[in-house]
Design a protein around this motif. Structure first.
Motif, PDB file in Angstrom:
ATOM      1  N   VAL A 393       1.076  -1.407   0.161  1.00  0.00           N
ATOM      2  CA  VAL A 393       0.247   0.004  -0.089  1.00  0.00           C
ATOM      3  C   VAL A 393       0.797   1.379   0.099  1.00  0.00           C
ATOM      4  O   VAL A 393       1.276   2.565  -0.720  1.00  0.00           O
ATOM      5  CB  VAL A 393      -0.871  -0.284   0.920  1.00  0.00           C
ATOM      6  CG1 VAL A 393      -1.917   1.552   1.691  1.00  0.00           C
ATOM      7  CG2 VAL A 393      -2.160  -0.882   0.974  1.00  0.00           C
ATOM      8  N   ALA A 394       2.246   1.079   0.753  1.00  0.00           N
ATOM      9  CA  ALA A 394       2.894   2.345   0.789  1.00  0.00           C
ATOM     10  C   ALA A 394       3.104   2.475  -0.569  1.00  0.00           C
ATOM     11  O   ALA A 394       3.649   4.077  -0.621  1.00  0.00           O
ATOM     12  CB  ALA A 394       4.130   1.985   1.635  1.00  0.00           C
ATOM     13  N   LYS A 398       2.934   6.156  -2.932  1.00  0.00           N
ATOM     14  CA  LYS A 398       3.904   6.697  -3.561  1.00  0.00           C
ATOM     15  C   LYS A 398       4.237   6.846  -5.179  1.00  0.00           C
ATOM     16  O   LYS A 398       4.371   7.989  -5.526  1.00  0.00           O
ATOM     17  CB  LYS A 398       5.771   6.449  -2.349  1.00  0.00           C
ATOM     18  CG  LYS A 398       5.660   6.649  -1.255  1.00  0.00           C
ATOM     19  CD  LYS A 398       6.592   5.954  -0.750  1.00  0.00           C
ATOM     20  CE  LYS A 398       7.036   5.444  -0.430  1.00  0.00           C
ATOM     21  NZ  LYS A 398       8.049   4.868   0.968  1.00  0.00           N
ATOM     22  N   LYS A 399       3.818   5.522  -5.528  1.00  0.00           N
ATOM     23  CA  LYS A 399       4.218   5.352  -7.042  1.00  0.00           C
ATOM     24  C   LYS A 399       2.980   6.678  -8.114  1.00  0.00           C
ATOM     25  O   LYS A 399       2.825   6.880  -8.791  1.00  0.00           O
ATOM     26  CB  LYS A 399       3.311   3.881  -7.909  1.00  0.00           C
ATOM     27  CG  LYS A 399       3.828   4.382  -8.951  1.00  0.00           C
ATOM     28  CD  LYS A 399       3.526   2.788  -9.391  1.00  0.00           C
ATOM     29  CE  LYS A 399       1.568   2.495  -9.195  1.00  0.00           C
ATOM     30  NZ  LYS A 399       1.480   0.598  -9.784  1.00  0.00           N
ATOM     31  N   LEU A 434      -5.431   6.797  -0.865  1.00  0.00           N
ATOM     32  CA  LEU A 434      -4.790   5.551   0.167  1.00  0.00           C
ATOM     33  C   LEU A 434      -5.447   4.607   0.166  1.00  0.00           C
ATOM     34  O   LEU A 434      -5.325   3.006   0.007  1.00  0.00           O
ATOM     35  CB  LEU A 434      -4.786   6.434   1.647  1.00  0.00           C
ATOM     36  CG  LEU A 434      -4.773   4.911   2.883  1.00  0.00           C
ATOM     37  CD1 LEU A 434      -3.412   4.484   2.300  1.00  0.00           C
ATOM     38  CD2 LEU A 434      -4.691   6.455   3.668  1.00  0.00           C
ATOM     39  N   VAL A 435      -6.768   4.755   0.555  1.00  0.00           N
ATOM     40  CA  VAL A 435      -7.877   4.218   0.050  1.00  0.00           C
ATOM     41  C   VAL A 435      -8.157   2.557  -0.787  1.00  0.00           C
ATOM     42  O   VAL A 435      -8.267   1.872  -1.071  1.00  0.00           O
ATOM     43  CB  VAL A 435      -9.462   4.772   0.263  1.00  0.00           C
ATOM     44  CG1 VAL A 435     -10.807   3.055  -0.061  1.00  0.00           C
ATOM     45  CG2 VAL A 435      -9.864   5.347   1.686  1.00  0.00           C
ATOM     46  N   ARG A 439      -7.393  -1.278  -1.395  1.00  0.00           N
ATOM     47  CA  ARG A 439      -8.325  -1.356  -2.215  1.00  0.00           C
ATOM     48  C   ARG A 439      -7.837  -2.640  -3.283  1.00  0.00           C
ATOM     49  O   ARG A 439      -8.565  -3.755  -2.962  1.00  0.00           O
ATOM     50  CB  ARG A 439      -9.616  -1.077  -2.826  1.00  0.00           C
ATOM     51  CG  ARG A 439     -10.699  -0.469  -1.182  1.00  0.00           C
ATOM     52  CD  ARG A 439     -12.230   0.250  -1.738  1.00  0.00           C
ATOM     53  NE  ARG A 439     -12.652  -0.534  -1.110  1.00  0.00           N
ATOM     54  CZ  ARG A 439     -13.575  -0.685  -0.645  1.00  0.00           C
ATOM     55  NH1 ARG A 439     -13.719  -2.120  -1.069  1.00  0.00           N
ATOM     56  NH2 ARG A 439     -14.728  -1.002   1.155  1.00  0.00           N
ATOM     57  N   THR A 440      -7.145  -2.072  -3.536  1.00  0.00           N
ATOM     58  CA  THR A 440      -5.995  -3.032  -5.491  1.00  0.00           C
ATOM     59  C   THR A 440      -5.991  -4.291  -3.770  1.00  0.00           C
ATOM     60  O   THR A 440      -5.381  -4.991  -4.679  1.00  0.00           O
ATOM     61  CB  THR A 440      -5.263  -1.717  -5.426  1.00  0.00           C
ATOM     62  OG1 THR A 440      -6.370  -0.715  -5.947  1.00  0.00           O
ATOM     63  CG2 THR A 440      -4.817  -2.434  -6.295  1.00  0.00           C
ATOM     64  N   HIS A 441      -4.551  -3.965  -3.500  1.00  0.00           N
ATOM     65  CA  HIS A 441      -4.288  -5.165  -2.465  1.00  0.00           C
ATOM     66  C   HIS A 441      -4.541  -5.780  -1.794  1.00  0.00           C
ATOM     67  O   HIS A 441      -4.062  -6.875  -1.403  1.00  0.00           O
ATOM     68  CB  HIS A 441      -2.964  -3.855  -2.635  1.00  0.00           C
ATOM     69  CG  HIS A 441      -2.002  -3.486  -3.396  1.00  0.00           C
ATOM     70  ND1 HIS A 441      -1.355  -4.403  -4.411  1.00  0.00           N
ATOM     71  CD2 HIS A 441      -1.562  -2.397  -3.816  1.00  0.00           C
ATOM     72  CE1 HIS A 441      -0.439  -4.060  -4.721  1.00  0.00           C
ATOM     73  NE2 HIS A 441      -1.038  -2.124  -4.696  1.00  0.00           N
ATOM     74  N   ALA A 442      -5.852  -5.581  -1.107  1.00  0.00           N
ATOM     75  CA  ALA A 442      -6.638  -6.269  -0.168  1.00  0.00           C
ATOM     76  C   ALA A 442      -6.923  -7.697  -0.924  1.00  0.00           C
ATOM     77  O   ALA A 442      -7.080  -8.061  -1.988  1.00  0.00           O
ATOM     78  CB  ALA A 442      -7.624  -6.071   0.392  1.00  0.00           C
TER      79      ALA A 442
END
Length: 442
Positions: A393-394, A398-399, A434-435, A439-442
């Motif tokens: 997520v971090a 940043k990307k 961030l949200v 959601r993308t990686h969860a």
């Protein structure tokens, strides 16, 4: 939130591949010139900053949810602070207060004595860094009590000097390979409501029992605690935990030290985090947000305790440097003028509103914190810490032009530390990035 005036456009802008060519070139130079242990988080090299943005040498504008680790609360180029710094530097940059004193040091001490909790007589000493402030608080407490033992807590972070490494809980990267550490430091269990399920009084009694049995009150100089833990995971202790510890310290003539280095100066929606439960510390350590980005720290406390060390026992070459003192005085005025205490409360409300979009995701175990010091703890399907997801997520943020920090002993906590002057639209935009990343990686 009230609209403020900014020097730079408050928008997120990405020009191409991250990092850009100029930053890539500087990275190559850094790898040859700078110790490998220093690894910056942001891909770009910053050339300008204002409000809630960082601009790098390639023209990228990032939303800044780190603020130099809670340092640039009034903004990274606050005009009042910049003007005060320039004016002070135009007269003299240094004399050493212990050798040839100046009024601004006294003024900062007076303001700290006024602003910190409690109406008792106080005194202050000015230093350079948070770790130095913590070390001096311990020195002062030992001189006052004639005792040696220092009580700290699980998940604590107090700095990178030898004594403060001993006081810090997390091994890697802060302690590994750097021992042996200072003696007479003892660790007690922290209140961590998400994980221990204890009330504040229950958690306090657990800690007190361990301290009394394993250390003995007759040996303890001070108890040092972050009212809201920083690097440990933005852990907010259960209500009643801090007051119970303070009462126990009073009953046993132990100096209660509030480490407000990260949480202080309006960050949590109060001037100091310990005020949320009416706790008045004997000593309070401050740094980070104190001087708008200039290196300054302090210990402030009861006059009779602060006066315990022998004459000449406290000090340092650069502590309370005149330029940093000018910055601090300007920062204090900006905190009041811009009502950053109230603004921190508004920031918390916005953060919680935007993060409510994640309420349906079990990977978000908790959103916690106060004011503009809020964190998300991420877990896997079994409810265990999920550092892999946190790192993903971090990196995704940043990307996409949003700088966030992680923390926690398990590396599974995302912490949000925006400048208290960040505009609402930019804050909301960054939170939505961030949200989406979660959601993308969860």
């Amino acid at each position: 939130m009230k609209e403020l005036t900014y020097r730079l456009p408050q928008k997120r802008t990405l020009t191409g591949t991250q990092p850009g060519p100029a930053s890539t070139a500087i990275t190559a130079r850094r790898e040859k010139a700078v110790a490998k242990a220093l690894q910056p988080g942001l891909p770009g090299y910053v050339v300008d900053a204002d409000g809630g943005v960082l601009v790098d040498i390639d023209g990228n504008s990032y939303i800044d949810f780190a603020s130099g680790i809670a340092v640039t609360s009034v903004g990274a180029s606050n005009p009042a602070v910049a003007t005060a710094v320039a004016e002070a530097a135009s007269h003299f940059t240094h004399t050493c207060f212990m050798v040839s004193p100046y009024e601004s040091y006294v003024e900062v001490a007076e303001k700290l004595n006024e602003l910190t909790p409690g109406d008792h007589e106080k005194k202050s000493v000015l230093l350079n860094s948070g770790a130095e402030a913590v070390e001096n608080a311990v020195k002062i407490a030992r001189a006052y009590t004639g005792r040696n033992a220092v009580i700290v807590f699980d998940y604590a972070y107090h700095g990178r000097t030898n004594l403060t490494m001993a006081m810090t809980a997390k091994n890697k990267p802060y302690k590994t390979g750097f021992g042996p550490f200072a003696a007479e430091v003892y660790r007690a269990p922290m209140s961590y409501p998400l994980r221990d399920g204890l009330s504040g009084n229950e958690a306090a009694q657990r800690a007190i029992t361990k301290i009394e049995q394993e250390v003995g009150v007759e040996n303890i100089a001070c108890l040092v605690i972050e009212p809201i833990q920083g690097e440990g995971g933005f852990i907010v202790p259960a209500e009643g935990f801090l007051p119970a510890l303070k009462t126990w310290c009073e009953d046993n003539n132990i100096v209660f030290v509030a480490d407000e280095i990260q949480a202080g100066f309006a960050r949590t929606g109060a001037w100091f985090a310990c005020e949320h439960e009416g706790v008045v510390p004997d000593l309070i350590t401050t740094a980070k947000g104190i001087a708008g980005g200039m290196p300054l720290s302090a210990v402030t406390g009861r006059a009779e305790i602060m006066d315990a060390p022998v004459v000449g026992g406290l000090g340092g070459t650069y502590g309370g440097n005149p330029v940093t003192c000018a910055a601090a005085l300007a920062s204090f005025e900006q905190m009041k003028e811009l009502d950053l205490v109230g603004r921190a409360k508004d920031i918390e409300a916005i953060i919680r509103e935007e993060l409510s979009a994640l309420d349906d995701l079990p990977v978000v175990a908790e959103v916690r914190g106060r004011g503009a010091m809020v964190a998300l703890e991420l877990v896997n399907d079994n409810g265990k810490p999920h550092p892999t997801l946190t790192a993903q997520v971090a990196a995704e943020c940043k990307k996409n032009g949003v700088l966030i920090l992680t923390c926690g002993l398990d590396g599974n906590v995302i912490r949000l530390l925006p400048a208290l002057v960040i505009p609402e639209a930019l804050l909301r935009e960054g939170l939505r990035v961030l949200v989406e990343a979660i959601r993308t990686h969860a």
